[in-house]
Design a protein around this motif. Sequence first.
Motif, short mmCIF file in Angstrom:
data_model
loop_
_atom_site.label_atom_id
_atom_site.label_comp_id
_atom_site.label_asym_id
_atom_site.label_seq_id
_atom_site.Cartn_x
_atom_site.Cartn_y
_atom_site.Cartn_z
N PHE A 271 39.66 39.71 130.39
CA PHE A 271 39.26 39.36 129.03
C PHE A 271 40.17 38.26 128.47
O PHE A 271 39.70 37.30 127.89
CB PHE A 271 39.31 40.62 128.16
CG PHE A 271 39.03 40.33 126.71
CD1 PHE A 271 37.75 40.02 126.27
CD2 PHE A 271 40.05 40.35 125.78
CE1 PHE A 271 37.51 39.75 124.95
CE2 PHE A 271 39.80 40.08 124.45
CZ PHE A 271 38.53 39.78 124.03
N PHE A 272 41.48 38.41 128.66
CA PHE A 272 42.41 37.40 128.16
C PHE A 272 42.25 36.07 128.87
O PHE A 272 42.31 35.00 128.25
CB PHE A 272 43.86 37.89 128.29
CG PHE A 272 44.22 38.93 127.27
CD1 PHE A 272 44.11 38.66 125.91
CD2 PHE A 272 44.67 40.18 127.67
CE1 PHE A 272 44.46 39.61 124.98
CE2 PHE A 272 45.01 41.13 126.73
CZ PHE A 272 44.91 40.86 125.38
N ILE A 273 41.99 36.08 130.16
CA ILE A 273 41.79 34.84 130.91
C ILE A 273 40.50 34.17 130.47
O ILE A 273 40.44 32.95 130.30
CB ILE A 273 41.80 35.12 132.43
CG1 ILE A 273 43.20 35.54 132.85
CG2 ILE A 273 41.35 33.91 133.21
CD1 ILE A 273 43.32 35.98 134.29
N SER A 274 39.46 34.94 130.22
CA SER A 274 38.18 34.39 129.76
C SER A 274 38.34 33.78 128.37
O SER A 274 37.82 32.70 128.06
CB SER A 274 37.10 35.47 129.70
OG SER A 274 36.90 36.03 130.95
N LEU A 275 39.07 34.49 127.50
CA LEU A 275 39.31 33.99 126.16
C LEU A 275 40.13 32.71 126.18
O LEU A 275 39.84 31.75 125.46
CB LEU A 275 40.02 35.08 125.34
CG LEU A 275 40.19 34.81 123.86
CD1 LEU A 275 38.85 34.63 123.17
CD2 LEU A 275 40.98 35.91 123.21
N LEU A 276 41.13 32.65 127.05
CA LEU A 276 41.95 31.46 127.19
C LEU A 276 41.13 30.29 127.75
O LEU A 276 41.25 29.15 127.27
CB LEU A 276 43.15 31.76 128.09
CG LEU A 276 44.20 30.68 128.23
CD1 LEU A 276 44.82 30.37 126.88
CD2 LEU A 276 45.26 31.10 129.20
N ALA A 277 40.28 30.53 128.71
CA ALA A 277 39.44 29.48 129.29
C ALA A 277 38.44 28.98 128.25
O ALA A 277 38.19 27.77 128.14
CB ALA A 277 38.71 30.01 130.52
#
Length: 187
Positions: A5-11
């Motif tokens: 979730f955090f990686i998707s939000l950052l991307a």
Amino acid sequence: MRYIFFISLLALSGVCVFFSCAKWKDPKPVNDPRLTNHYCNDPAAVNYNLGFPGVPDNTVCYYPSDLFVGNYLLHDSVYLSPSGLFISADSFVIRVTKISNSKIGVIGFCKSGSQLLMTAGPTYVATGDTTEGDSTTIYHGQMLCRIQDTISGTISKDRVDSTVLHIALQVVSDTGISLIQGRAVKQ
């Protein structure tokens, strides 16, 4: 799952920043149709920046010497200094000529036709140039009609009545000091 979730939000944030940041482009200049008046852009002119903002145009400039140019009928009175005793009154024509943007010549005070040189300023005042005298001389000025006469003083342009000059001159001669005061009206 949390890391995904955090990686998707950052991307997603990176993609938004990438597409939202674009190089700034200046808009095309717009000519303001209200700025059609022409103004003088020469600091030596009397009407410098009069009418600003607008279109700079030095053909509308007028200079200190332009204020004084013309033929005038001078009505003057001569007084003895320092007592103020009235000596005489006279009327005669003087001619003011332009020498440069700040220099004028006044002809008519002498029968010989000699010219009184003056420096005109943007304050509507012309001051007699000093061409005679040094640090040992009490009265500075320039030679008038005779070698014994030295003249100094001012000529002012009336700001209310543009056809009038006010004369205030001092003549130092071998017979004493006299003051010339008068009013000249443009012919």
